[in-house]
Design an enzyme around this catalytic site. Sequence first.
Site, mmCIF file in Angstrom:
data_model
loop_
_atom_site.group_PDB
_atom_site.id
_atom_site.type_symbol
_atom_site.label_atom_id
_atom_site.label_comp_id
_atom_site.label_asym_id
_atom_site.label_seq_id
_atom_site.Cartn_x
_atom_site.Cartn_y
_atom_site.Cartn_z
ATOM 1 N N GLU A 36 -29.515 -4.767 3.117
ATOM 2 C CA GLU A 36 -30.199 -5.497 4.184
ATOM 3 C C GLU A 36 -31.107 -5.151 5.537
ATOM 4 O O GLU A 36 -31.128 -3.883 6.359
ATOM 5 C CB GLU A 36 -29.067 -6.305 4.997
ATOM 6 C CG GLU A 36 -29.920 -7.372 5.942
ATOM 7 C CD GLU A 36 -29.243 -8.117 6.826
ATOM 8 O OE1 GLU A 36 -28.191 -7.936 7.109
ATOM 9 O OE2 GLU A 36 -29.468 -9.383 6.702
ATOM 10 N N ASP A 43 -33.359 -11.296 4.899
ATOM 11 C CA ASP A 43 -32.874 -12.151 6.100
ATOM 12 C C ASP A 43 -33.932 -12.852 6.295
ATOM 13 O O ASP A 43 -35.391 -11.478 7.005
ATOM 14 C CB ASP A 43 -31.685 -11.144 6.729
ATOM 15 C CG ASP A 43 -31.914 -12.214 8.552
ATOM 16 O OD1 ASP A 43 -32.356 -12.953 8.644
ATOM 17 O OD2 ASP A 43 -30.607 -11.857 8.588
ATOM 18 N N GLN A 59 -30.489 -15.461 4.096
ATOM 19 C CA GLN A 59 -30.535 -15.747 5.630
ATOM 20 C C GLN A 59 -31.616 -16.562 5.607
ATOM 21 O O GLN A 59 -32.647 -16.468 5.846
ATOM 22 C CB GLN A 59 -29.514 -14.760 6.547
ATOM 23 C CG GLN A 59 -28.632 -14.121 5.343
ATOM 24 C CD GLN A 59 -27.837 -12.990 6.250
ATOM 25 O OE1 GLN A 59 -28.458 -11.911 6.742
ATOM 26 N NE2 GLN A 59 -26.265 -12.663 6.059
ATOM 27 N N GLU A 88 -27.286 -18.171 10.360
ATOM 28 C CA GLU A 88 -26.972 -16.755 10.237
ATOM 29 C C GLU A 88 -27.645 -16.317 11.958
ATOM 30 O O GLU A 88 -29.314 -15.998 12.034
ATOM 31 C CB GLU A 88 -27.070 -15.300 9.649
ATOM 32 C CG GLU A 88 -26.579 -13.658 10.099
ATOM 33 C CD GLU A 88 -26.548 -13.052 10.113
ATOM 34 O OE1 GLU A 88 -27.743 -12.622 9.149
ATOM 35 O OE2 GLU A 88 -25.945 -11.917 10.016
#
Length: 254
Positions: free
Chosen positions: A137, A172, A198, A234
């Site tokens: 990530e 993300d 995310q 998140e």
Amino acid sequence: MTTFSANLGFLWADLPLPDAIRAAKAAGFDAVECHWPYDTPAEHVAAALAETGLTMLGLNTLRGKAGENGLAALPDREPEARAEIDRAVDYARRIGCGSVHVMAGFAEGDQAHQTFLGNLDYACRAARPHGITILIEPLNRYDAPGYFLRTSDQAASIIAAIPHDNLALMFDCYHLQIMEGDLSRRLAAHREIIGHVQIASVPDRGTPDHGELDYRHIMAVLRDLGWERPLGAEYKPQQPTDQTLGWLPVLRSV
Ligand SMILES: O=C(O)[C@@H](O)C(=O)CO
Ligand SMILES: [Mg+2]
């Protein structure tokens, strides 16, 4: 219909993990994910998952000593990095969790790159027998200055260099909007290597219903790309989590 996973690293973070799983179920989430569950015995987590019928989608490797943010790209720390990978894969296996995010850490340069490749190769081999995917990530430069993995293209070139098909990109949207923007094209370009998505508002990392990203648009892009898995919520609740969930029925109905 888009489905959502509650990231219990941030949501209901004040509750013991099994109770956070139950709270996510009561709030209507479709799945859960977490950061570092290791203080909770795996069997307690597995029991709460079985009771609620939710699946834990992902967990992270531990970050290392105070001030560290992962070990996998740190030269000369392979034994520790691999022990944490083993710990994470074993925990994931015991709770039926399908992915492990291997955290790179603060590092730069070719030696760090080679170290990360070696540790990811190790992680993919360790995870494969259990059907577990390894995720990497990119993190943004403000929250994690000096973090080794910064962009989706860097992640893509690392994934291409590893000869295993159980390595994927944790996309993300919060981090990548800050680092790169152009998210619709980024999602399309990297569709084949994305393992999890995310969401949170940018720039304040709050609920995904405000800020510079319109997640109704991102969700439409993902639908067009054939993405059907839950999106990981998140975000950092600014109030008790139960009072921050107004966005959930709204985005779910889009
Ligand atoms: O975005 C994040 O911060 C998390 O997904 C994570 O796993 C690293 O802390
Ligand atoms: Mg994230």
